[in-house]
Design a protein around this motif. Structure first.
Motif, PDB file in Angstrom:
ATOM      1  N   LYS A   4       0.825  -1.208   0.000  1.00  0.00           N
ATOM      2  CA  LYS A   4       0.000   0.000   0.000  1.00  0.00           C
ATOM      3  C   LYS A   4       0.857   1.255   0.000  1.00  0.00           C
ATOM      4  CE  LYS A   4      -4.212  -1.666   2.131  1.00  0.00           C
ATOM      5  NZ  LYS A   4      -5.190  -1.468   3.201  1.00  0.00           N
ATOM      6  N   ARG A   5       0.307   2.252  -0.653  1.00  0.00           N
ATOM      7  CA  ARG A   5       0.935   3.564  -0.618  1.00  0.00           C
ATOM      8  C   ARG A   5      -0.161   4.611  -0.477  1.00  0.00           C
ATOM      9  NH1 ARG A   5       2.462   5.195  -6.774  1.00  0.00           N
ATOM     10  NH2 ARG A   5       2.170   7.266  -5.977  1.00  0.00           N
ATOM     11  N   THR A   6       0.206   5.727   0.088  1.00  0.00           N
ATOM     12  CA  THR A   6      -0.756   6.799   0.271  1.00  0.00           C
ATOM     13  C   THR A   6      -0.796   7.641  -1.005  1.00  0.00           C
ATOM     14  OG1 THR A   6      -0.323   6.858   2.649  1.00  0.00           O
ATOM     15  CG2 THR A   6      -1.370   8.801   1.675  1.00  0.00           C
ATOM     16  N   ILE A   7      -1.999   7.817  -1.533  1.00  0.00           N
ATOM     17  CA  ILE A   7      -2.170   8.662  -2.718  1.00  0.00           C
ATOM     18  C   ILE A   7      -3.069   9.839  -2.350  1.00  0.00           C
ATOM     19  CG2 ILE A   7      -1.823   6.787  -4.360  1.00  0.00           C
ATOM     20  CD1 ILE A   7      -4.894   6.757  -4.756  1.00  0.00           C
ATOM     21  N   THR A   8      -2.883  10.912  -3.071  1.00  0.00           N
ATOM     22  CA  THR A   8      -3.710  12.097  -2.886  1.00  0.00           C
ATOM     23  C   THR A   8      -4.532  12.293  -4.149  1.00  0.00           C
ATOM     24  OG1 THR A   8      -2.007  13.086  -1.485  1.00  0.00           O
ATOM     25  CG2 THR A   8      -3.678  14.570  -2.393  1.00  0.00           C
ATOM     26  N   GLU A  17      -7.087  11.736   0.718  1.00  0.00           N
ATOM     27  CA  GLU A  17      -5.999  10.756   0.740  1.00  0.00           C
ATOM     28  C   GLU A  17      -6.572   9.373   0.955  1.00  0.00           C
ATOM     29  OE1 GLU A  17      -2.961  11.706   3.581  1.00  0.00           O
ATOM     30  OE2 GLU A  17      -2.134  13.287   2.306  1.00  0.00           O
ATOM     31  N   ALA A  18      -5.883   8.393   0.388  1.00  0.00           N
ATOM     32  CA  ALA A  18      -6.281   7.006   0.587  1.00  0.00           C
ATOM     33  C   ALA A  18      -5.033   6.139   0.554  1.00  0.00           C
ATOM     34  CB  ALA A  18      -7.255   6.574  -0.504  1.00  0.00           C
ATOM     35  N   ASP A  19      -5.034   5.093   1.360  1.00  0.00           N
ATOM     36  CA  ASP A  19      -3.956   4.106   1.342  1.00  0.00           C
ATOM     37  C   ASP A  19      -4.419   2.967   0.449  1.00  0.00           C
ATOM     38  OD1 ASP A  19      -2.306   5.505   3.126  1.00  0.00           O
ATOM     39  OD2 ASP A  19      -3.450   4.732   4.837  1.00  0.00           O
ATOM     40  N   VAL A  20      -3.738   2.787  -0.676  1.00  0.00           N
ATOM     41  CA  VAL A  20      -4.198   1.804  -1.656  1.00  0.00           C
ATOM     42  C   VAL A  20      -3.058   0.940  -2.164  1.00  0.00           C
ATOM     43  CG1 VAL A  20      -6.060   3.336  -2.432  1.00  0.00           C
ATOM     44  CG2 VAL A  20      -3.882   3.348  -3.638  1.00  0.00           C
ATOM     45  N   LEU A  25      -8.643  -0.403  -7.989  1.00  0.00           N
ATOM     46  CA  LEU A  25      -9.370   0.360  -9.003  1.00  0.00           C
ATOM     47  C   LEU A  25      -9.954   1.643  -8.424  1.00  0.00           C
ATOM     48  CD1 LEU A  25     -11.227  -2.613 -10.700  1.00  0.00           C
ATOM     49  CD2 LEU A  25      -9.248  -1.355 -11.583  1.00  0.00           C
ATOM     50  N   LEU A  26     -10.036   2.643  -9.281  1.00  0.00           N
ATOM     51  CA  LEU A  26     -10.605   3.926  -8.863  1.00  0.00           C
ATOM     52  C   LEU A  26     -12.030   3.746  -8.357  1.00  0.00           C
ATOM     53  CD1 LEU A  26     -10.451   7.001  -8.623  1.00  0.00           C
ATOM     54  CD2 LEU A  26     -11.156   7.128 -11.046  1.00  0.00           C
ATOM     55  N   SER A  27     -12.818   2.924  -9.020  1.00  0.00           N
ATOM     56  CA  SER A  27     -14.201   2.709  -8.582  1.00  0.00           C
ATOM     57  C   SER A  27     -14.252   2.169  -7.154  1.00  0.00           C
ATOM     58  CB  SER A  27     -14.930   1.754  -9.537  1.00  0.00           C
ATOM     59  OG  SER A  27     -14.230   0.524  -9.652  1.00  0.00           O
ATOM     60  N   TYR A  66      -6.768   2.555 -12.588  1.00  0.00           N
ATOM     61  CA  TYR A  66      -6.137   2.364 -11.278  1.00  0.00           C
ATOM     62  C   TYR A  66      -6.139   3.685 -10.530  1.00  0.00           C
ATOM     63  CZ  TYR A  66      -4.427  -2.085 -13.066  1.00  0.00           C
ATOM     64  OH  TYR A  66      -4.357  -3.343 -13.593  1.00  0.00           O
ATOM     65  N   ALA A  67      -6.449   3.641  -9.258  1.00  0.00           N
ATOM     66  CA  ALA A  67      -6.514   4.855  -8.448  1.00  0.00           C
ATOM     67  C   ALA A  67      -5.172   5.582  -8.421  1.00  0.00           C
ATOM     68  CB  ALA A  67      -6.968   4.509  -7.028  1.00  0.00           C
ATOM     69  N   VAL A  68      -4.069   4.836  -8.399  1.00  0.00           N
ATOM     70  CA  VAL A  68      -2.753   5.477  -8.327  1.00  0.00           C
ATOM     71  C   VAL A  68      -2.444   6.308  -9.569  1.00  0.00           C
ATOM     72  CG1 VAL A  68      -1.790   3.769  -6.741  1.00  0.00           C
ATOM     73  CG2 VAL A  68      -1.536   3.455  -9.215  1.00  0.00           C
ATOM     74  N   GLN A  69      -3.138   6.044 -10.657  1.00  0.00           N
ATOM     75  CA  GLN A  69      -2.943   6.823 -11.878  1.00  0.00           C
ATOM     76  C   GLN A  69      -3.582   8.200 -11.789  1.00  0.00           C
ATOM     77  OE1 GLN A  69      -4.858   3.758 -14.377  1.00  0.00           O
ATOM     78  NE2 GLN A  69      -3.040   3.920 -15.689  1.00  0.00           N
TER      79      GLN A  69
END
Length: 160
Positions: A4-8, A17-20, A25-27, A66-69
């Motif tokens: 997991k990594r924290t994304i903004t 922020e979310a730890d993903v 997936l973004l959904s 992907y949410a990280v994108q």
């Protein structure tokens, strides 16, 4: 060990922020981590359009992203449309009975909110062509087409 990594993310104008995990997936992040359950997930293959959100004002399938994108991009979900009153498109869908069961409606609204900004005077054929990317299991396409054309007319009248 978790990857997991924290994304903004910027969602509906708010920084979140979310730890993903990288493959999340973004959904799923929108619905499960951020509590924005208006984005529906139907087919999970990008075919039905129920998960459509706007990424930098363009419709996109959240179930294929992907949410990280999404760091550095503006995400708009159905929760940002018609926050205080129904948008002209939402009002037209209500008046023309284009809502049916409502499962596909958020994706259709997001698709056509963007479309009508770029195409303020669409033909019925253009509306049907764009609508072909969203599946309505109730098959109420005719009323949706009528509603989109009605919303386009209302939005044109409100323009300066």
């Amino acid at each position: 060990m978790s990857d997991k990594r924290t994304i903004t993310l910027t969602v509906n104008g708010t920084t979140r922020e979310a730890d993903v995990e990288p493959r999340r997936l973004l959904s799923d992040v929108l619905r499960e981590d951020l509590g924005l359950t208006g984005t529906h997930v139907g087919c999970e293959h990008g075919v039905c359009g129920a998960c459509t959100v706007l990424i930098d004002d363009k419709p996109a399938r959240a179930c294929l992203t992907y949410a990280v994108q999404m760091e550095g991009h503006e995400i708009t979900t159905i929760e940002a449309v018609g926050e205080e009153t129904l948008s002209p498109l939402q009002q037209a869908l209500h008046e023309e009975h284009g809502l049916q069961c409502g499962f596909c409606t958020p994706g259709i609204v997001m698709t056509f909110e963007a479309f009508l900004r770029e195409m303020p005077d669409p033909s019925e054929a253009q509306v049907r062509d764009v609508l072909s990317g969203n599946l309505c299991r109730c098959t109420g396409y005719q009323n949706i087409v009528v509603a989109v054309l009605k919303a386009a007319a209302v939005m044109r009248e409100k323009r300066p």
